[in-house]
Design an enzyme around this catalytic site. Structure first.
Site, PDB file in Angstrom:
ATOM      1  N   HIS A  66       0.860  -1.189   0.000  1.00 49.81           N
ATOM      2  CA  HIS A  66       0.000   0.000   0.000  1.00 49.81           C
ATOM      3  C   HIS A  66       0.899   1.243   0.000  1.00 49.81           C
ATOM      4  O   HIS A  66       2.135   1.118  -0.066  1.00 49.81           O
ATOM      5  CB  HIS A  66      -0.968  -0.027   1.188  1.00 49.81           C
ATOM      6  CG  HIS A  66      -0.305  -0.283   2.509  1.00 49.81           C
ATOM      7  ND1 HIS A  66       0.602   0.590   3.059  1.00 49.81           N
ATOM      8  CD2 HIS A  66      -0.403  -1.324   3.368  1.00 49.81           C
ATOM      9  CE1 HIS A  66       1.011   0.118   4.223  1.00 49.81           C
ATOM     10  NE2 HIS A  66       0.427  -1.062   4.432  1.00 49.81           N
TER      11      HIS A  66
ATOM     12  N   HIS B 203       4.109   1.413   2.071  1.00 47.15           N
ATOM     13  CA  HIS B 203       5.320   0.786   1.515  1.00 47.15           C
ATOM     14  C   HIS B 203       5.928   1.680   0.432  1.00 47.15           C
ATOM     15  O   HIS B 203       7.146   1.839   0.361  1.00 47.15           O
ATOM     16  CB  HIS B 203       4.982  -0.578   0.894  1.00 47.15           C
ATOM     17  CG  HIS B 203       4.418  -1.568   1.868  1.00 47.15           C
ATOM     18  ND1 HIS B 203       3.100  -1.935   1.882  1.00 47.15           N
ATOM     19  CD2 HIS B 203       5.024  -2.265   2.865  1.00 47.15           C
ATOM     20  CE1 HIS B 203       2.889  -2.827   2.830  1.00 47.15           C
ATOM     21  NE2 HIS B 203       4.042  -3.040   3.455  1.00 47.15           N
TER      22      HIS B 203
END
Ligand code: PAF
Length: 271
Positions: free
Chosen positions: A22, A25
């Site tokens: 997501h 990251h």
């Protein structure tokens, strides 16, 4: 490949993940670009950090989407090994890595073995990839402190860089576990950070005079919203021990359940 990069004097940045990527990251990838020549993202759902087999089995695998996201933000190398490659002797569990003052408290108390599992995979990744920098999100704050301790205690020549938690506009911290929330729970979940924020503001306002009362009221508020609480308290942000009057850098750590989903969040501040 690693030998070649080292020979070419390229600095390597590692972002360890379990996939299901997501924006949290991706923010680590963007941060890493400022530090290193080559970015390696590992994707490995680490079985030994799940204290609950079912939790491991239901962990979302989204490799195709993950690869595309990493390609879009121009990550150089993706390392996604098979379980057998990382754990040829998984049943024998031959090694044990623990930071005694950190691994078994708080999250470690509620998830026995979890941080030992995280510690082993992180050491394996550090040994294989030999990064100069490794990047972690601050949402998993206890994990971050444990990894920093491992680097110090085991003399890894790796600089740990952390990045602030990425949130939705309503405050909800991004997490792969948000996918498990149903339509009702997803409306309630943002209250966790709202209540953490309000609690920190009150503690600062009252100059740490009435702290446990403030925490207790916030816990009641969380319960009334529908959360079940494992952890909601204020700690010394360096040691995760209880705070004393002298503490300056503190953190509210929260670990709660909404239905069958465990959510964690935190807020660090100064007193
Ligand atoms: O935070 C995570 O996603 C995992 O605990 C980590 C650091 C990738 C180790 O498996």
């Amino acid at each position: 490949m690693i030998k070649y990069l080292k020979k070419e004097n390229k600095s390597i940045g590692l972002i360890p993940t379990m996939g299901n990527l997501h924006d949290g990251h991706i923010s680590l990838v963007m941060l890493a670009k400022k530090y290193v020549d080559v970015i390696i993202v590992s994707i490995f759902i680490n079985p030994i950090q799940f204290e609950n087999k079912l939790d491991f089995q239901k962990y979302p695998i989204t490799l195709k989407k993950d690869y595309q996201k990493l390609k879009d933000c121009k990550v150089d190398i993706i390392f996604s090994p098979h379980i057998e490659e990382m754990y040829p002797n998984i049943e024998k569990n031959k090694i044990f890595i623990e930071i005694p003052k950190l691994s078994n408290i708080l999250e470690g108390h509620f998830r026995p073995g979890h941080f030992q599992g995280v510690s082993i995979i992180i050491c394996k990744l550090f040994n294989i990839i030999q990064p100069n920098f490794a990047f972690f999100g601050e949402k998993d704050y206890q994990q971050l402190l444990i990894i920093k301790s491992i680097v110090q205690e085991l003399n890894y020549m790796i600089k740990i860089v952390s990045a602030p938690t990425v949130r939705l506009k309503n405050g909800l911290a991004l997490s792969s576990r948000n996918n498990y929330l149903n339509s009702e729970e997803i409306k309630i979940a943002p209250y966790l950070y709202k209540i953490i924020q309000k609690t920190s503001e009150k503690i600062i306002q009252e100059k740490n005079q009435n702290t446990q009362n403030i925490i207790n009221k916030s816990k009641i508020e969380l319960i009334n919203k529908g959360f079940r609480i494992d952890i909601f308290n204020i700690y010394n942000a360096n040691t995760l021990q209880n705070i004393s009057k002298k503490n300056k850098k503190v953190i509210i750590l929260a670990s709660v359940w909404l239905g069958t989903t465990r959510l964690i969040d935190n807020k660090k501040f100064f007193l």
